[in-house]
Every structure is written in structure tokens, then in C-alpha cells.
Design a protein around this motif. Sequence first.
Motif, PDB file in Angstrom:
ATOM      1  N   VAL A  83     -14.173  21.929  37.587  1.00  0.00           N
ATOM      2  CA  VAL A  83     -14.975  22.229  36.410  1.00  0.00           C
ATOM      3  C   VAL A  83     -14.107  23.038  35.441  1.00  0.00           C
ATOM      4  O   VAL A  83     -13.502  24.028  35.854  1.00  0.00           O
ATOM      5  CB  VAL A  83     -16.233  23.043  36.812  1.00  0.00           C
ATOM      6  N   PRO A  84     -14.022  22.625  34.175  1.00  0.00           N
ATOM      7  CA  PRO A  84     -13.206  23.392  33.234  1.00  0.00           C
ATOM      8  C   PRO A  84     -13.901  24.678  32.808  1.00  0.00           C
ATOM      9  O   PRO A  84     -15.134  24.753  32.767  1.00  0.00           O
ATOM     10  CB  PRO A  84     -13.055  22.440  32.042  1.00  0.00           C
ATOM     11  N   ILE A  85     -13.107  25.683  32.493  1.00  0.00           N
ATOM     12  CA  ILE A  85     -13.644  26.917  31.926  1.00  0.00           C
ATOM     13  C   ILE A  85     -13.645  26.717  30.416  1.00  0.00           C
ATOM     14  O   ILE A  85     -12.589  26.600  29.804  1.00  0.00           O
ATOM     15  CB  ILE A  85     -12.797  28.130  32.330  1.00  0.00           C
ATOM     16  N   VAL A  86     -14.829  26.635  29.824  1.00  0.00           N
ATOM     17  CA  VAL A  86     -14.959  26.329  28.402  1.00  0.00           C
ATOM     18  C   VAL A  86     -15.391  27.574  27.657  1.00  0.00           C
ATOM     19  O   VAL A  86     -16.387  28.209  28.008  1.00  0.00           O
ATOM     20  CB  VAL A  86     -15.984  25.187  28.174  1.00  0.00           C
ATOM     21  N   LYS A  87     -14.635  27.934  26.643  1.00  0.00           N
ATOM     22  CA  LYS A  87     -14.986  29.069  25.787  1.00  0.00           C
ATOM     23  C   LYS A  87     -15.153  28.525  24.364  1.00  0.00           C
ATOM     24  O   LYS A  87     -14.220  27.996  23.785  1.00  0.00           O
ATOM     25  CB  LYS A  87     -13.876  30.125  25.815  1.00  0.00           C
ATOM     26  N   ARG A  88     -16.337  28.649  23.849  1.00  0.00           N
ATOM     27  CA  ARG A  88     -16.633  28.125  22.515  1.00  0.00           C
ATOM     28  C   ARG A  88     -16.668  29.280  21.528  1.00  0.00           C
ATOM     29  O   ARG A  88     -17.281  30.317  21.780  1.00  0.00           O
ATOM     30  CB  ARG A  88     -17.979  27.419  22.539  1.00  0.00           C
ATOM     31  N   SER A  89     -16.000  29.097  20.391  1.00  0.00           N
ATOM     32  CA  SER A  89     -16.046  30.108  19.345  1.00  0.00           C
ATOM     33  C   SER A  89     -16.248  29.411  18.005  1.00  0.00           C
ATOM     34  O   SER A  89     -15.785  28.294  17.798  1.00  0.00           O
ATOM     35  CB  SER A  89     -14.762  30.947  19.332  1.00  0.00           C
ATOM     36  N   GLU A  90     -16.963  30.070  17.114  1.00  0.00           N
ATOM     37  CA  GLU A  90     -17.245  29.503  15.804  1.00  0.00           C
ATOM     38  C   GLU A  90     -16.432  30.223  14.745  1.00  0.00           C
ATOM     39  O   GLU A  90     -16.305  31.445  14.770  1.00  0.00           O
ATOM     40  CB  GLU A  90     -18.738  29.601  15.496  1.00  0.00           C
ATOM     41  N   TRP A  91     -15.876  29.444  13.827  1.00  0.00           N
ATOM     42  CA  TRP A  91     -15.058  29.967  12.739  1.00  0.00           C
ATOM     43  C   TRP A  91     -15.639  29.476  11.416  1.00  0.00           C
ATOM     44  O   TRP A  91     -16.127  28.361  11.311  1.00  0.00           O
ATOM     45  CB  TRP A  91     -13.620  29.471  12.890  1.00  0.00           C
ATOM     46  N   GLU A  92     -15.574  30.312  10.394  1.00  0.00           N
ATOM     47  CA  GLU A  92     -16.072  29.980   9.061  1.00  0.00           C
ATOM     48  C   GLU A  92     -14.879  29.675   8.155  1.00  0.00           C
ATOM     49  O   GLU A  92     -13.866  30.377   8.184  1.00  0.00           O
ATOM     50  CB  GLU A  92     -16.847  31.176   8.514  1.00  0.00           C
ATOM     51  N   ILE A  93     -14.993  28.613   7.352  1.00  0.00           N
ATOM     52  CA  ILE A  93     -13.913  28.263   6.422  1.00  0.00           C
ATOM     53  C   ILE A  93     -13.970  29.205   5.226  1.00  0.00           C
ATOM     54  O   ILE A  93     -14.981  29.302   4.542  1.00  0.00           O
ATOM     55  CB  ILE A  93     -14.028  26.799   5.947  1.00  0.00           C
ATOM     56  N   ILE A  94     -12.850  29.902   4.982  1.00  0.00           N
ATOM     57  CA  ILE A  94     -12.742  30.826   3.861  1.00  0.00           C
ATOM     58  C   ILE A  94     -12.072  30.152   2.677  1.00  0.00           C
ATOM     59  O   ILE A  94     -12.480  30.320   1.534  1.00  0.00           O
ATOM     60  CB  ILE A  94     -11.920  32.082   4.262  1.00  0.00           C
ATOM     61  N   ASP A  95     -11.025  29.357   2.954  1.00  0.00           N
ATOM     62  CA  ASP A  95     -10.248  28.741   1.880  1.00  0.00           C
ATOM     63  C   ASP A  95      -9.617  27.449   2.382  1.00  0.00           C
ATOM     64  O   ASP A  95      -9.293  27.323   3.557  1.00  0.00           O
ATOM     65  CB  ASP A  95      -9.153  29.716   1.415  1.00  0.00           C
ATOM     66  N   ILE A  96      -9.451  26.496   1.455  1.00  0.00           N
ATOM     67  CA  ILE A  96      -8.709  25.264   1.737  1.00  0.00           C
ATOM     68  C   ILE A  96      -7.558  25.213   0.740  1.00  0.00           C
ATOM     69  O   ILE A  96      -7.771  25.192  -0.470  1.00  0.00           O
ATOM     70  CB  ILE A  96      -9.594  24.006   1.593  1.00  0.00           C
ATOM     71  N   GLY A  97      -6.320  25.231   1.276  1.00  0.00           N
ATOM     72  CA  GLY A  97      -5.133  25.213   0.429  1.00  0.00           C
ATOM     73  C   GLY A  97      -4.879  23.848  -0.197  1.00  0.00           C
ATOM     74  O   GLY A  97      -5.533  22.856   0.136  1.00  0.00           O
ATOM     75  N   GLU A  98      -3.896  23.789  -1.089  1.00  0.00           N
ATOM     76  CA  GLU A  98      -3.567  22.549  -1.798  1.00  0.00           C
ATOM     77  C   GLU A  98      -3.093  21.445  -0.857  1.00  0.00           C
ATOM     78  O   GLU A  98      -3.314  20.269  -1.115  1.00  0.00           O
ATOM     79  CB  GLU A  98      -2.482  22.826  -2.843  1.00  0.00           C
ATOM     80  N   GLU A  99      -2.422  21.807   0.230  1.00  0.00           N
ATOM     81  CA  GLU A  99      -1.885  20.824   1.174  1.00  0.00           C
ATOM     82  C   GLU A  99      -2.851  20.543   2.325  1.00  0.00           C
ATOM     83  O   GLU A  99      -2.486  19.890   3.288  1.00  0.00           O
ATOM     84  CB  GLU A  99      -0.553  21.327   1.733  1.00  0.00           C
ATOM     85  N   GLY A 100      -4.076  21.069   2.262  1.00  0.00           N
ATOM     86  CA  GLY A 100      -5.072  20.832   3.295  1.00  0.00           C
ATOM     87  C   GLY A 100      -5.068  21.853   4.411  1.00  0.00           C
ATOM     88  O   GLY A 100      -5.706  21.652   5.437  1.00  0.00           O
ATOM     89  N   GLU A 101      -4.344  22.975   4.254  1.00  0.00           N
ATOM     90  CA  GLU A 101      -4.351  24.011   5.285  1.00  0.00           C
ATOM     91  C   GLU A 101      -5.595  24.881   5.119  1.00  0.00           C
ATOM     92  O   GLU A 101      -5.987  25.219   4.007  1.00  0.00           O
ATOM     93  CB  GLU A 101      -3.069  24.850   5.268  1.00  0.00           C
TER      94      GLU A 101
END
Length: 123
Positions: A83-101
Motif C-alpha cells: 500500500v503506498p503512503i499517500v500525502k495530499r497537499s493543496e496549492w493555490e496558483i499565485i502567478d503564471i509567468g510568460e513561459e508557463g511557469e
Amino acid sequence: MSDSEQYAMENVDAGASETIPMEAGQIKKGGYIMIKGKPCKVLNISVSKTGKHGHAKCNFTATDIFTGKKLEDMVPSTHGTTVPIVKRSEWEIIDIGEEGELTLMDEGGNQKTDVNLPSYPET
């Protein structure tokens, strides 16, 4: 100086391969299981009756947590599986750069900038 003193060895792990053993009969719907080396979320479990060899079998239907692909596996209920050990975390998008970063932030205010938007072929 001996060979063990010459080299500084460090162990670095991304945590992607961490699994624990568990009896197949203990895994529940909504839990996780490794099928064909891939971490999967269990969608359905059907248990067959004991046969002539004396073991009930668990038939797992699950989806790969990374690709969404549906996989199936059958394991005797008293046998061990991983059984895998699964750790879920949520992240909020703050900015999207010109190159898609992307610039992401978690609940603690920590920022992450090493993620790029997925690229799709243009049609």
C-alpha cells in the motif's frame, strides 16, 4: 584512511516509492493499493468465496492516482500486498509567468516556483 571514511554518502528520497505491507483483506474502498508498481485508489472490491484451495480472493478495481487509468488486480484475502503512503497537499496558483511557469503557495504561505503548465499539442 579506510574506504568507508573516504566517501560521504547521503541518502536522498523523493518519497515516491514509500510503501507499507498490508493484508489484502484489510484494504477498503477509497483506500490505496499498489497495482503493477503503480499507486492506485481503490474504486471497488469484490470478495469471492473460499475455493478448493481454501482462500477467498479479493478482486480490486482501482484508478492510477497520476494517470487516471483503470487497473484491476486479484489477490488472496489473507496474502500480503503493498500500500503506498499517500500525502495530499493543496496549492493555490499565485502567478503564471510568460513561459508557463507557475508560482504556487500552500496554506502555510510557502511558495513553490518549479512547476510548469502542461503543454498540449496544437491542433
